[in-house]
Design an enzyme around this catalytic site. Structure first.
Site, PDB file in Angstrom:
ATOM      1  N   ASP A 165     -11.307 -13.088   9.112  1.00 57.97           N
ATOM      2  CA  ASP A 165     -11.168 -13.345   7.492  1.00 57.97           C
ATOM      3  C   ASP A 165     -11.055 -14.756   7.251  1.00 57.97           C
ATOM      4  O   ASP A 165     -10.343 -15.478   7.849  1.00 57.97           O
ATOM      5  CB  ASP A 165      -9.970 -12.602   7.047  1.00 57.97           C
ATOM      6  CG  ASP A 165      -9.661 -12.608   5.635  1.00 57.97           C
ATOM      7  OD1 ASP A 165     -10.340 -13.173   4.729  1.00 57.97           O
ATOM      8  OD2 ASP A 165      -8.541 -12.108   5.125  1.00 57.97           O
ATOM      9  N   GLY A 166     -12.189 -15.125   6.418  1.00 55.38           N
ATOM     10  CA  GLY A 166     -12.058 -16.753   6.002  1.00 55.38           C
ATOM     11  C   GLY A 166     -13.351 -17.349   5.721  1.00 55.38           C
ATOM     12  O   GLY A 166     -13.787 -17.634   7.075  1.00 55.38           O
ATOM     13  N   MET A 216       0.190 -10.702   3.600  1.00 53.46           N
ATOM     14  CA  MET A 216       0.418 -12.115   3.764  1.00 53.46           C
ATOM     15  C   MET A 216       1.850 -12.129   3.042  1.00 53.46           C
ATOM     16  O   MET A 216       1.940 -13.018   2.096  1.00 53.46           O
ATOM     17  CB  MET A 216      -0.542 -13.098   3.150  1.00 53.46           C
ATOM     18  CG  MET A 216      -1.674 -12.797   4.188  1.00 53.46           C
ATOM     19  SD  MET A 216      -3.119 -13.914   3.133  1.00 53.46           S
ATOM     20  CE  MET A 216      -3.956 -12.561   2.345  1.00 53.46           C
ATOM     21  N   MET A 237      -7.371 -15.254  11.240  1.00 52.60           N
ATOM     22  CA  MET A 237      -7.874 -16.222   9.986  1.00 52.60           C
ATOM     23  C   MET A 237      -8.583 -17.376  10.539  1.00 52.60           C
ATOM     24  O   MET A 237      -8.237 -18.158  11.476  1.00 52.60           O
ATOM     25  CB  MET A 237      -6.696 -16.369   9.368  1.00 52.60           C
ATOM     26  CG  MET A 237      -5.708 -15.386   8.904  1.00 52.60           C
ATOM     27  SD  MET A 237      -6.745 -14.409   7.539  1.00 52.60           S
ATOM     28  CE  MET A 237      -6.978 -15.555   6.171  1.00 52.60           C
ATOM     29  N   HIS A 258      -3.990  -6.354   3.850  1.00 54.59           N
ATOM     30  CA  HIS A 258      -3.486  -7.377   4.763  1.00 54.59           C
ATOM     31  C   HIS A 258      -2.319  -8.044   4.145  1.00 54.59           C
ATOM     32  O   HIS A 258      -2.467  -8.527   2.848  1.00 54.59           O
ATOM     33  CB  HIS A 258      -4.726  -8.585   4.742  1.00 54.59           C
ATOM     34  CG  HIS A 258      -4.315  -9.893   5.380  1.00 54.59           C
ATOM     35  ND1 HIS A 258      -5.307 -10.869   5.077  1.00 54.59           N
ATOM     36  CD2 HIS A 258      -3.454 -10.199   6.143  1.00 54.59           C
ATOM     37  CE1 HIS A 258      -4.801 -11.971   5.748  1.00 54.59           C
ATOM     38  NE2 HIS A 258      -3.659 -11.680   6.609  1.00 54.59           N
ATOM     39  N   ASP A 282      -5.727  -8.152  -0.161  1.00 54.81           N
ATOM     40  CA  ASP A 282      -4.936  -9.106   0.219  1.00 54.81           C
ATOM     41  C   ASP A 282      -3.546  -9.189  -0.590  1.00 54.81           C
ATOM     42  O   ASP A 282      -3.693  -9.269  -1.916  1.00 54.81           O
ATOM     43  CB  ASP A 282      -5.725 -10.625  -0.139  1.00 54.81           C
ATOM     44  CG  ASP A 282      -6.837 -10.794   1.046  1.00 54.81           C
ATOM     45  OD1 ASP A 282      -6.463 -10.520   2.048  1.00 54.81           O
ATOM     46  OD2 ASP A 282      -7.711 -11.030   0.439  1.00 54.81           O
ATOM     47  N   GLY A 316     -15.492 -12.089   0.786  1.00 48.30           N
ATOM     48  CA  GLY A 316     -14.931 -11.996  -0.518  1.00 48.30           C
ATOM     49  C   GLY A 316     -16.251 -12.612  -1.416  1.00 48.30           C
ATOM     50  O   GLY A 316     -16.975 -11.815  -1.838  1.00 48.30           O
ATOM     51  N   GLY A 373      -3.992 -17.696   2.070  1.00 49.86           N
ATOM     52  CA  GLY A 373      -3.583 -17.765   0.476  1.00 49.86           C
ATOM     53  C   GLY A 373      -4.208 -17.924  -0.389  1.00 49.86           C
ATOM     54  O   GLY A 373      -4.070 -17.516  -1.651  1.00 49.86           O
ATOM     55  N   PHE A 374      -5.702 -18.517  -0.241  1.00 51.71           N
ATOM     56  CA  PHE A 374      -6.207 -18.433  -1.271  1.00 51.71           C
ATOM     57  C   PHE A 374      -7.825 -18.288  -0.831  1.00 51.71           C
ATOM     58  O   PHE A 374      -8.243 -18.579   0.356  1.00 51.71           O
ATOM     59  CB  PHE A 374      -6.533 -20.141  -2.107  1.00 51.71           C
ATOM     60  CG  PHE A 374      -5.248 -20.451  -2.781  1.00 51.71           C
ATOM     61  CD1 PHE A 374      -5.033 -20.019  -3.864  1.00 51.71           C
ATOM     62  CD2 PHE A 374      -4.251 -21.206  -1.808  1.00 51.71           C
ATOM     63  CE1 PHE A 374      -3.882 -20.398  -4.394  1.00 51.71           C
ATOM     64  CE2 PHE A 374      -3.079 -21.381  -2.625  1.00 51.71           C
ATOM     65  CZ  PHE A 374      -3.018 -20.909  -3.968  1.00 51.71           C
ATOM     66  N   HIS A 409     -10.952  -4.398   1.688  1.00 48.66           N
ATOM     67  CA  HIS A 409      -9.931  -5.681   2.023  1.00 48.66           C
ATOM     68  C   HIS A 409      -8.925  -5.883   0.911  1.00 48.66           C
ATOM     69  O   HIS A 409      -9.471  -6.568  -0.013  1.00 48.66           O
ATOM     70  CB  HIS A 409     -10.373  -6.689   2.740  1.00 48.66           C
ATOM     71  CG  HIS A 409      -9.537  -7.469   3.558  1.00 48.66           C
ATOM     72  ND1 HIS A 409      -9.097  -7.210   4.789  1.00 48.66           N
ATOM     73  CD2 HIS A 409      -8.797  -8.757   3.088  1.00 48.66           C
ATOM     74  CE1 HIS A 409      -8.132  -8.356   4.982  1.00 48.66           C
ATOM     75  NE2 HIS A 409      -8.035  -9.216   4.197  1.00 48.66           N
ATOM     76  N   MET A 438      -0.073 -11.120  -1.446  1.00 45.03           N
ATOM     77  CA  MET A 438       0.254 -12.253  -1.095  1.00 45.03           C
ATOM     78  C   MET A 438       1.658 -12.376  -1.993  1.00 45.03           C
ATOM     79  O   MET A 438       1.950 -11.940  -3.144  1.00 45.03           O
ATOM     80  CB  MET A 438      -0.386 -13.200  -1.696  1.00 45.03           C
ATOM     81  CG  MET A 438      -1.672 -13.520  -0.752  1.00 45.03           C
ATOM     82  SD  MET A 438      -2.775 -14.842  -1.144  1.00 45.03           S
ATOM     83  CE  MET A 438      -4.358 -14.132  -0.812  1.00 45.03           C
ATOM     84  N   SER A 478     -13.319  -8.297   0.133  1.00 48.14           N
ATOM     85  CA  SER A 478     -12.174  -8.774  -0.098  1.00 48.14           C
ATOM     86  C   SER A 478     -11.971  -8.665  -1.817  1.00 48.14           C
ATOM     87  O   SER A 478     -12.781  -9.445  -2.402  1.00 48.14           O
ATOM     88  CB  SER A 478     -11.657 -10.045   0.186  1.00 48.14           C
ATOM     89  OG  SER A 478     -10.502 -10.398  -0.432  1.00 48.14           O
TER      90      SER A 478
END
Length: 216
Positions: free
Chosen positions: A174-175, A65, A136, A63, A32, A196, A141-142, A30, A34, A7
């Site tokens: 993811d996460g 979001m 997720m 992705h 992200d 990430g 978000g973070f 990846h 947002m 990520s």
């Protein structure tokens, strides 16, 4: 085989081209996106995806979001995304269906994403047309959040749904993916790992990618 998708949320945005090269051994990249509405953070948009596309031929796993994602599907497709994920929580089901149709019309791979609050069964109306489901294992978000082990049950449920209705569909997680959690999610049924800090924070990103790819 397990795919690894670093990520860029963990990359240095002042040196993004160089940081993309650092993870060129990965299967996917990846990205992200947002909007500060669907999630409380703001990251990047269409112009950055366009720039990334000009500087790499890596598979771009984008992705979204963002709230009401159907509005932006055409733009992200034209920017160079290879796959788009939209959150089922981000709009009414009819508009999620519209977003998937727009992906199909643009020839881009289609995916839906689930927040931790969302049941695995929410994918059922869409599963036969999907190329991927994203689960997720943190609240979106973070970056850098702690892995939510309770989401292993959701991964297993999604895997069972995929195996029953669309065996060719990928299952991405993811996460909080790192050595230790990667093995858990692969055992639960995932075959695409977003990472990430586990990659960008490693002394040798290529070795970190290979280690995650061998997670069993």
């Amino acid at each position: 085989m397990v795919k690894v998708a670093p990520s860029i949320l963990s990359a240095d945005f002042c040196n993004l081209e160089a940081d993309i090269r650092r993870v060129s051994a990965a299967d996917w990249l990846h990205v992200d996106v947002m909007d500060g509405m669907f999630v409380p953070n703001i990251t990047i948009g269409v112009p950055v995806v366009q720039s990334i596309r000009r500087h790499t031929d890596m598979f771009l796993d984008v992705h979204l979001m963002i709230d009401k994602p159907a509005r932006y599907i055409d733009d992200f497709c034209k920017a160079g995304a290879d796959l788009l994920s939209v959150h089922l929580e981000a709009d009414h089901p009819t508009r999620i269906a519209d977003a998937l149709r727009a992906m199909e019309a643009n020839g881009v791979k289609k995916a839906v994403a689930l927040r931790p609050i969302t049941s695995a069964k929410a994918v059922l109306p869409y599963i036969e047309q999907l190329d991927m489901v994203l689960v997720m294992t943190v609240e979106p978000g973070f970056g850098g959040q702690k892995f939510m082990e309770s989401q292993l049950a959701t991964i297993r449920e999604v895997r069972a749904i995929i195996d029953q209705y669309n065996p060719g569909c990928e299952l991405e997680v993811d996460g909080g993916i790192a050595p230790g959690t990667a093995e858990l999610v692969v055992e639960a049924g995932a075959n695409v790992l977003v990472a990430g800090s586990a990659v960008y924070g490693a002394e040798d990103p290529a070795k970190a990618i290979e280690f995650l790819r061998k997670a069993t």
